[in-house]
Design a protein around this motif. Structure first.
Motif, PDB file in Angstrom:
ATOM      1  N   VAL A  29     -11.132   6.571  -3.493  1.00 22.18           N
ATOM      2  CA  VAL A  29     -10.010   7.146  -2.753  1.00 22.18           C
ATOM      3  C   VAL A  29     -10.203   8.647  -2.588  1.00 22.18           C
ATOM      4  O   VAL A  29     -10.010   9.206  -1.508  1.00 22.18           O
ATOM      5  CB  VAL A  29      -8.676   6.854  -3.470  1.00 22.18           C
ATOM      6  N   LEU A  30     -10.617   9.326  -3.664  1.00 22.44           N
ATOM      7  CA  LEU A  30     -10.879  10.764  -3.595  1.00 22.44           C
ATOM      8  C   LEU A  30     -12.013  11.047  -2.626  1.00 22.44           C
ATOM      9  O   LEU A  30     -11.956  11.984  -1.835  1.00 22.44           O
ATOM     10  CB  LEU A  30     -11.225  11.304  -4.982  1.00 22.44           C
ATOM     11  N   ASP A  31     -13.057  10.238  -2.663  1.00 28.69           N
ATOM     12  CA  ASP A  31     -14.207  10.435  -1.786  1.00 28.69           C
ATOM     13  C   ASP A  31     -13.795  10.354  -0.323  1.00 28.69           C
ATOM     14  O   ASP A  31     -14.165  11.190   0.497  1.00 28.69           O
ATOM     15  CB  ASP A  31     -15.270   9.371  -2.095  1.00 28.69           C
ATOM     16  N   PHE A  33      -2.732   5.211   0.339  1.00 23.84           N
ATOM     17  CA  PHE A  33      -2.963   6.643   0.495  1.00 23.84           C
ATOM     18  C   PHE A  33      -1.656   7.436   0.499  1.00 23.84           C
ATOM     19  O   PHE A  33      -1.632   8.600   0.087  1.00 23.84           O
ATOM     20  CB  PHE A  33      -3.731   6.925   1.788  1.00 23.84           C
ATOM     21  N   THR A  34      -0.565   6.830   0.975  1.00 25.82           N
ATOM     22  CA  THR A  34       0.695   7.575   1.020  1.00 25.82           C
ATOM     23  C   THR A  34       1.188   7.946  -0.370  1.00 25.82           C
ATOM     24  O   THR A  34       1.987   8.868  -0.520  1.00 25.82           O
ATOM     25  CB  THR A  34       1.803   6.776   1.738  1.00 25.82           C
ATOM     26  N   ARG A  35       0.704   7.271  -1.404  1.00 29.19           N
ATOM     27  CA  ARG A  35       1.144   7.572  -2.771  1.00 29.19           C
ATOM     28  C   ARG A  35       0.677   8.950  -3.226  1.00 29.19           C
ATOM     29  O   ARG A  35       1.427   9.681  -3.873  1.00 29.19           O
ATOM     30  CB  ARG A  35       0.634   6.518  -3.754  1.00 29.19           C
ATOM     31  N   GLU A  36      -0.573   9.294  -2.906  1.00 30.49           N
ATOM     32  CA  GLU A  36      -1.142  10.535  -3.425  1.00 30.49           C
ATOM     33  C   GLU A  36      -1.722  11.438  -2.337  1.00 30.49           C
ATOM     34  O   GLU A  36      -1.708  12.650  -2.477  1.00 30.49           O
ATOM     35  CB  GLU A  36      -2.258  10.215  -4.439  1.00 30.49           C
ATOM     36  N   SER A  37      -2.262  10.845  -1.277  1.00 31.35           N
ATOM     37  CA  SER A  37      -2.977  11.615  -0.249  1.00 31.35           C
ATOM     38  C   SER A  37      -2.574  11.153   1.145  1.00 31.35           C
ATOM     39  O   SER A  37      -3.368  10.532   1.856  1.00 31.35           O
ATOM     40  CB  SER A  37      -4.489  11.453  -0.433  1.00 31.35           C
TER      41      SER A  37
END
Length: 263
Positions: free
Chosen positions: A35-37, A207-211
């Motif tokens: 997810v970070l990548d 993705f809406t949770r963190e990014s």
């Protein structure tokens, strides 16, 4: 890892100022978290796209102003127009920030709902026979996600069929194993075919949770298709663009330009 360290690494990465030690540390983190990548790759491309578009837009404006007589540029009407434009932009920004759909994890909870089993009809003897597919989907329908995960993992390892990966992702999601769910939905996308659009929706939702900014390309495609979750994608797209303004330092104008670029 402290959030401040991650923020520092992300900032250096996006500004191309990583030291060798920072680059090694970030490479480790990206390998551990897909997810970070994906988030970093999106933000890097996003920054380049907006910068290029902004340069083009400013060039056009400057050329237009240069064509005006100097006396006009110094006139009261010009100054009044500039002041009005500034006021309009400020008003738009305040409205944009105040009309919030929700934030991060609350937004995820608002839009999340488990996908129903639409692929396997469950027989009455599902709990007593040896059909692993029946066992998997009977457990899924009953909300026994731990058992469903165990059976679906076996099915997915034996046959690389999209429906097994998709519902395995669903079971992981119900158990709040978000990274594992992301991996299964991504696998469906790579394969193509059944449940591809649905997988994109759930990835965007994750993705809406963190990014939220990383959800934008997925939501844009879903909204454009005018089919599955198109209306919800439009709503979430507005939320994600507002998050760019609120947390990433983008102007309202830049956020709208990004939306136009993606469309």
């Amino acid at each position: 890892m402290e959030q401040s360290e991650l923020d520092s690494l992300q900032k250096a990465y996006l500004q191309d100022t990583l030291t060798e030690a920072q680059a090694q540390r970030l490479a480790q983190l990206r390998a551990q978290g897909p997810v970070l990548d994906e988030k970093l790759a999106f933000e890097y491309d996003l920054g380049k796209a907006i910068a290029l578009n902004e340069r083009k837009r400013l060039k056009v404006k400057l050329e237009a102003l240069e064509e005006r007589p100097k006396s006009w540029r110094e006139s009261k009407s010009f100054l009044a127009m500039a002041a009005s434009l500034a006021l309009l932009l400020l008003t738009s920004l305040l409205w944009y920030l105040s009309s919030n759909v929700g934030a991060g994890r609350d937004t995820f909870e608002q839009y999340y709902e488990a996908y129903p089993n639409t692929v396997v009809s469950i027989s009455r003897s599902a709990d007593t026979n040896d059909d692993i597919e029946q066992i998997a989907f009977a457990a899924y329908d009953a909300g026994d996600y731990s058992r469903a995960i165990s059976a679906l993992k076996k099915l997915a390892s034996r046959s690389d069929v999209p429906k097994y990966h998709f519902f395995l992702g669903q079971a992981y999601l119900a158990e709040k194993e978000y990274s594992a769910a992301y991996g299964q939905f991504k696998s469906v996308m790579v394969q193509g075919g059944d449940f591809t659009l649905e997988s994109k929706w759930y990835i965007a939702l994750l993705f809406t949770r963190e990014s939220p900014e990383a959800a934008i390309p997925y939501l844009t495609e879903i909204a454009r298709n005018k089919g599955y979750k198109a209306h919800e994608a439009e709503e979430l797209l507005d939320f994600c663009l507002k998050e760019l303004v609120r947390n990433k330092g983008y102007s309202v104008e830049e956020a709208e330009e990004l939306r136009n670029l993606l469309e």
